[in-house]
Design a protein around this motif. Structure first.
Motif, PDB file in Angstrom:
ATOM      1  N   ALA A  74       0.833  -1.212   0.000  1.00 36.38           N
ATOM      2  CA  ALA A  74       0.000   0.000   0.000  1.00 36.38           C
ATOM      3  C   ALA A  74       0.862   1.255   0.000  1.00 36.38           C
ATOM      4  CB  ALA A  74      -0.929  -0.014   1.209  1.00 36.38           C
ATOM      5  N   GLU A  75       1.959   1.220   0.759  1.00 37.58           N
ATOM      6  CA  GLU A  75       2.841   2.391   0.772  1.00 37.58           C
ATOM      7  C   GLU A  75       3.574   2.533  -0.553  1.00 37.58           C
ATOM      8  OE1 GLU A  75       4.403   3.734   4.394  1.00 37.58           O
ATOM      9  OE2 GLU A  75       6.434   4.023   3.614  1.00 37.58           O
ATOM     10  N   ALA A  76       3.916   1.412  -1.187  1.00 29.54           N
ATOM     11  CA  ALA A  76       4.619   1.469  -2.473  1.00 29.54           C
ATOM     12  C   ALA A  76       3.757   2.094  -3.557  1.00 29.54           C
ATOM     13  CB  ALA A  76       5.058   0.064  -2.889  1.00 29.54           C
ATOM     14  N   VAL A  77       2.448   1.788  -3.571  1.00 29.94           N
ATOM     15  CA  VAL A  77       1.598   2.344  -4.629  1.00 29.94           C
ATOM     16  C   VAL A  77       1.024   3.705  -4.257  1.00 29.94           C
ATOM     17  CG1 VAL A  77       1.030   0.168  -5.753  1.00 29.94           C
ATOM     18  CG2 VAL A  77      -0.363   0.949  -3.832  1.00 29.94           C
ATOM     19  N   TRP A  78       1.028   4.054  -2.961  1.00 26.05           N
ATOM     20  CA  TRP A  78       0.695   5.429  -2.576  1.00 26.05           C
ATOM     21  C   TRP A  78       1.864   6.323  -2.969  1.00 26.05           C
ATOM     22  CZ3 TRP A  78      -3.939   7.204  -0.961  1.00 26.05           C
ATOM     23  CH2 TRP A  78      -4.018   8.518  -0.470  1.00 26.05           C
ATOM     24  N   ASP A  79       3.074   5.884  -2.646  1.00 20.81           N
ATOM     25  CA  ASP A  79       4.335   6.398  -3.178  1.00 20.81           C
ATOM     26  C   ASP A  79       4.594   7.874  -2.885  1.00 20.81           C
ATOM     27  OD1 ASP A  79       6.771   5.961  -4.401  1.00 20.81           O
ATOM     28  OD2 ASP A  79       6.037   6.448  -6.403  1.00 20.81           O
ATOM     29  N   ALA A  80       4.730   8.195  -1.586  1.00 25.63           N
ATOM     30  CA  ALA A  80       5.190   9.532  -1.217  1.00 25.63           C
ATOM     31  C   ALA A  80       6.595   9.750  -1.761  1.00 25.63           C
ATOM     32  CB  ALA A  80       5.185   9.678   0.302  1.00 25.63           C
ATOM     33  N   PRO A  81       6.945  10.981  -2.138  1.00 25.68           N
ATOM     34  CA  PRO A  81       8.222  11.217  -2.834  1.00 25.68           C
ATOM     35  C   PRO A  81       9.459  10.743  -2.085  1.00 25.68           C
ATOM     36  CG  PRO A  81       6.800  13.138  -2.998  1.00 25.68           C
ATOM     37  CD  PRO A  81       6.128  12.201  -2.048  1.00 25.68           C
ATOM     38  N   ASP A  82       9.468  10.834  -0.761  1.00 30.17           N
ATOM     39  CA  ASP A  82      10.690  10.486  -0.022  1.00 30.17           C
ATOM     40  C   ASP A  82      10.545   9.183   0.761  1.00 30.17           C
ATOM     41  OD1 ASP A  82       8.845  11.430   1.760  1.00 30.17           O
ATOM     42  OD2 ASP A  82      10.270  12.606   2.951  1.00 30.17           O
ATOM     43  N   ARG A  83       9.674   8.297   0.303  1.00 31.56           N
ATOM     44  CA  ARG A  83       9.485   7.055   1.060  1.00 31.56           C
ATOM     45  C   ARG A  83      10.761   6.219   1.064  1.00 31.56           C
ATOM     46  NH1 ARG A  83       8.234   2.101  -1.682  1.00 31.56           N
ATOM     47  NH2 ARG A  83       8.008   2.349  -3.935  1.00 31.56           N
ATOM     48  N   SER A  84      10.951   5.484   2.151  1.00 33.72           N
ATOM     49  CA  SER A  84      12.116   4.607   2.256  1.00 33.72           C
ATOM     50  C   SER A  84      11.757   3.407   3.109  1.00 33.72           C
ATOM     51  CB  SER A  84      13.308   5.343   2.882  1.00 33.72           C
ATOM     52  OG  SER A  84      13.093   5.554   4.267  1.00 33.72           O
ATOM     53  N   TYR A  85      12.407   2.293   2.832  1.00 37.25           N
ATOM     54  CA  TYR A  85      12.115   1.088   3.607  1.00 37.25           C
ATOM     55  C   TYR A  85      12.544   1.265   5.061  1.00 37.25           C
ATOM     56  CZ  TYR A  85      11.738  -3.670   5.201  1.00 37.25           C
ATOM     57  OH  TYR A  85      11.394  -4.792   5.919  1.00 37.25           O
ATOM     58  N   ALA A  86      13.631   1.989   5.304  1.00 39.19           N
ATOM     59  CA  ALA A  86      14.084   2.203   6.682  1.00 39.19           C
ATOM     60  C   ALA A  86      13.001   2.933   7.478  1.00 39.19           C
ATOM     61  CB  ALA A  86      15.386   2.995   6.693  1.00 39.19           C
ATOM     62  N   SER A  87      12.390   3.944   6.862  1.00 37.85           N
ATOM     63  CA  SER A  87      11.323   4.674   7.540  1.00 37.85           C
ATOM     64  C   SER A  87      10.114   3.768   7.766  1.00 37.85           C
ATOM     65  CB  SER A  87      10.920   5.892   6.706  1.00 37.85           C
ATOM     66  OG  SER A  87       9.742   6.481   7.203  1.00 37.85           O
ATOM     67  N   PHE A  88       9.743   2.995   6.738  1.00 36.07           N
ATOM     68  CA  PHE A  88       8.610   2.081   6.867  1.00 36.07           C
ATOM     69  C   PHE A  88       8.841   1.083   8.004  1.00 36.07           C
ATOM     70  CE2 PHE A  88       6.891  -2.135   5.784  1.00 36.07           C
ATOM     71  CZ  PHE A  88       5.529  -1.844   5.750  1.00 36.07           C
ATOM     72  N   ALA A  89      10.040   0.490   8.045  1.00 30.98           N
ATOM     73  CA  ALA A  89      10.352  -0.505   9.075  1.00 30.98           C
ATOM     74  C   ALA A  89      10.279   0.107  10.470  1.00 30.98           C
ATOM     75  CB  ALA A  89      11.729  -1.104   8.824  1.00 30.98           C
ATOM     76  N   ALA A  90      10.642   1.386  10.582  1.00 28.86           N
ATOM     77  CA  ALA A  90      10.587   2.052  11.887  1.00 28.86           C
ATOM     78  C   ALA A  90       9.147   2.324  12.320  1.00 28.86           C
ATOM     79  CB  ALA A  90      11.377   3.361  11.833  1.00 28.86           C
ATOM     80  N   ARG A  91       8.265   2.586  11.348  1.00 28.13           N
ATOM     81  CA  ARG A  91       6.867   2.875  11.667  1.00 28.13           C
ATOM     82  C   ARG A  91       6.015   1.621  11.834  1.00 28.13           C
ATOM     83  NH1 ARG A  91       5.181   4.846   7.027  1.00 28.13           N
ATOM     84  NH2 ARG A  91       7.204   5.119   6.014  1.00 28.13           N
ATOM     85  N   LEU A  92       6.483   0.502  11.288  1.00 25.86           N
ATOM     86  CA  LEU A  92       5.648  -0.697  11.235  1.00 25.86           C
ATOM     87  C   LEU A  92       5.276  -1.262  12.610  1.00 25.86           C
ATOM     88  CD1 LEU A  92       4.182  -2.756   9.509  1.00 25.86           C
ATOM     89  CD2 LEU A  92       6.341  -4.029   9.287  1.00 25.86           C
TER      90      LEU A  92
END
Length: 514
Positions: free
Chosen positions: A440-458
């Protein structure tokens, strides 16, 4: 928050949201306002000075803004859908307890300004209810969870060799016979194990209308699919005259049946009747006809599929609809206006766009959520290539090398949930989440998305999934009771799968080099 918004500006203080908070919303947002009251379990009486919902046409349709101060909470969207996504963000600003159906109903919303919009218009998930039937209540729950992550398309795979799941007037044996199989495979087909238990089910027209309406309230469109002319053994078991002499039952094993439609006049009339029924139930402009994995054995090796696809596209055009099909419909030339679901790696997305077709990217090597999540032997029925959270997060619908005009034809992406090895909603949860959060985050695709940020929020997001009752896979790996030693799998090496996909799509490159 997941998916990550484009911009988040925290501020000081908090807004008190409780049963006395007034809600100010125009008539065009009555549906969204009703959904909010029911979801938060708060009456939110009409009035000003509390929560304000607005539509601002200056915003893109699915864009939204959340502005929260200690005195006021205002959510503005470019359309009712945009407002709805702003409200999903509001739910994530609340403590996880607010997502439960019981407990306190007064919360403090942190002061913040969120500005957000999706990059892609098609943020989809396909649910296969043919291999294992999913009751209506479980489908509605699946919709709720997808909508919570701002997905907006449910592709409903309604038929396959192993089961037929919808009523068609004049063809009663489709559900009397085709909706039921005598047993199911246990594990990957290479092991030839069966459970000895009958399985089946189907949806009435009213069931399907309920799913459509429920999804619509959550701003998800439902795209139905009846696979044709292959993957039709369940229909042929019900009406052998549609096939080429096959007189057996609904397929009990996984894999691809060689028993396909004979494409004579009666079979063509049958297909038109099925499509007419889909058009009666589903308002979607797109109607899925599958078109994948169709053996030609019953046709004496002749490729009759392109002509069949053209006939079905022409029939749907008389109803103001267009076909949606897997990328095999590109072989021999897809009809004008067809939308392609590109699943055999990334190459079909490129081919479809360069041939002028709108396309939804769903390559199996990054978007098939039935594939195993790790090499841990405790993974239930591990099949396919290893597909980790990071692999899914790295998905990008648009291949490199396309021109600006070709990139515009890529509508977005879709994750596919094939259910051969998912015999309950609990198992679907385990295979789908949290990987669908990453998708869902990949297809929403905010300009500065990163896996490190995603992993921290998960981890915080998993608390929300706990509150929603989701049986997700723990980040630490499978639990002992997740394993299925009775249903062994068939893990695949990624390099082997890539080579196989290259061989499968050779014909596309030969027909029209790109």
């Amino acid at each position: 928050m997941i998916p990550q918004p484009v911009s988040v500006g925290p501020a000081d203080g908090a807004f008190l949201l409780d049963s006395r908070t007034p809600l100010d919303a125009p008539k065009e947002l009555d549906g969204v306002a009703s959904w909010l009251r029911a979801t938060l379990r708060c009456p939110l009486p009409p009035g000003g000075g509390g929560v304000g919902l607005r539509v601002d046409p200056a915003l893109r349709p699915e864009a939204y803004e959340v502005k929260c101060t200690p005195d006021r909470l205002k959510i503005t969207g470019g359309s009712p859908a945009g407002v709805f996504y702003g409200l999903q963000t509001l739910r994530q600003l609340l403590p996880p307890q607010a997502l439960r159906r019981a407990g306190p109903t007064g919360w403090r919303v942190p002061a913040v300004t969120v500005t957000d919009r999706p990059r892609f218009g098609w943020r989809g998930v396909m649910l296969d209810v043919a291999r294992h039937f999913m009751p209506v209540a479980d489908v509605l729950r699946f919709v709720d969870l997808a909508a919570f992550h701002k997905l907006n398309v449910l592709h409903l795979h309604l038929t396959d060799d192993q089961g037929w799941r919808l009523e068609v007037p004049g063809w009663p044996r489709l559900t009397e016979v085709g909706a039921w199989r005598s047993e199911s495979m246990l594990g990957a087909r290479q092991h030839v194990r069966f459970d000895g238990r009958p399985h089946g089910g189907f949806y009435t027209a009213d069931d399907l209308r309920e799913i459509v309406a429920y999804a619509g309230e959550r701003h998800m469109r439902v795209v139905p699919e009846v696979d044709m002319p292959g993957h039709m053994q369940a229909a042929i078991a019900a009406y052998p005259k549609l096939g080429n002499g096959f007189a057996g039952g609904v397929r009990t094993g996984w894999g691809i049946s060689s028993h396909v439609l004979d494409l004579g006049p009666e079979s063509l009339d049958f297909c038109r009747a099925v499509l007419d029924q889909l058009c009666e139930i589903f308002p979607s402009e797109l109607i899925g006809i599958g078109g994948d994995e169709c053996p030609r054995d019953d046709w004496g090796g002749e490729d009759r599929q392109p002509a069949f696809t053209a006939l079905m596209a022409a029939h749907l055009a008389t109803r103001g609809r267009r076909i949606y099909g897997w990328d095999e419909i590109l072989e021999g030339g897809a009809p004008a206006g067809a939308v392609v679901a590109a699943w055999r790696g990334q190459e079909p997305t490129t081919v479809a766009a360069r041939r002028g077709h709108q396309v939804v990217a769903c390559p199996d090597i990054v978007a098939y959520l039935d594939y195993r999540q790790s090499d841990d032997p405790g993974e239930p029925t591990p099949v396919g290539t290893r597909l980790t959270l990071a692999d899914v997060y790295a998905f990008s619908p648009v291949p490199e090398g396309l021109s600006p005009a070709e990139r515009e034809l890529v509508l977005g992406g879709q994750a596919n949930v094939w259910t051969e090895h998912m015999d309950s909603a609990r198992v679907v949860d385990y295979l789908v989440y949290p990987r669908l959060c990453a998708f869902a985050e990949a297809v929403w695709d905010a300009p500065d998305r990163s896996y490190a940020s995603f992993a921290a929020r998960l981890p915080e997001h998993l608390d929300r999934l706990d509150a929603l009752g989701v049986n997700y896979r723990p980040l630490t790996g499978p639990r002992p009771w997740d394993a299925r030693p009775d249903a062994p799998g068939n893990p695949r090496d990624r390099s082997d799968r890539l080579a196989e996909l290259a061989e499968m799509t050779k014909r596309l490159a030969f027909e029209n080099p790109v």
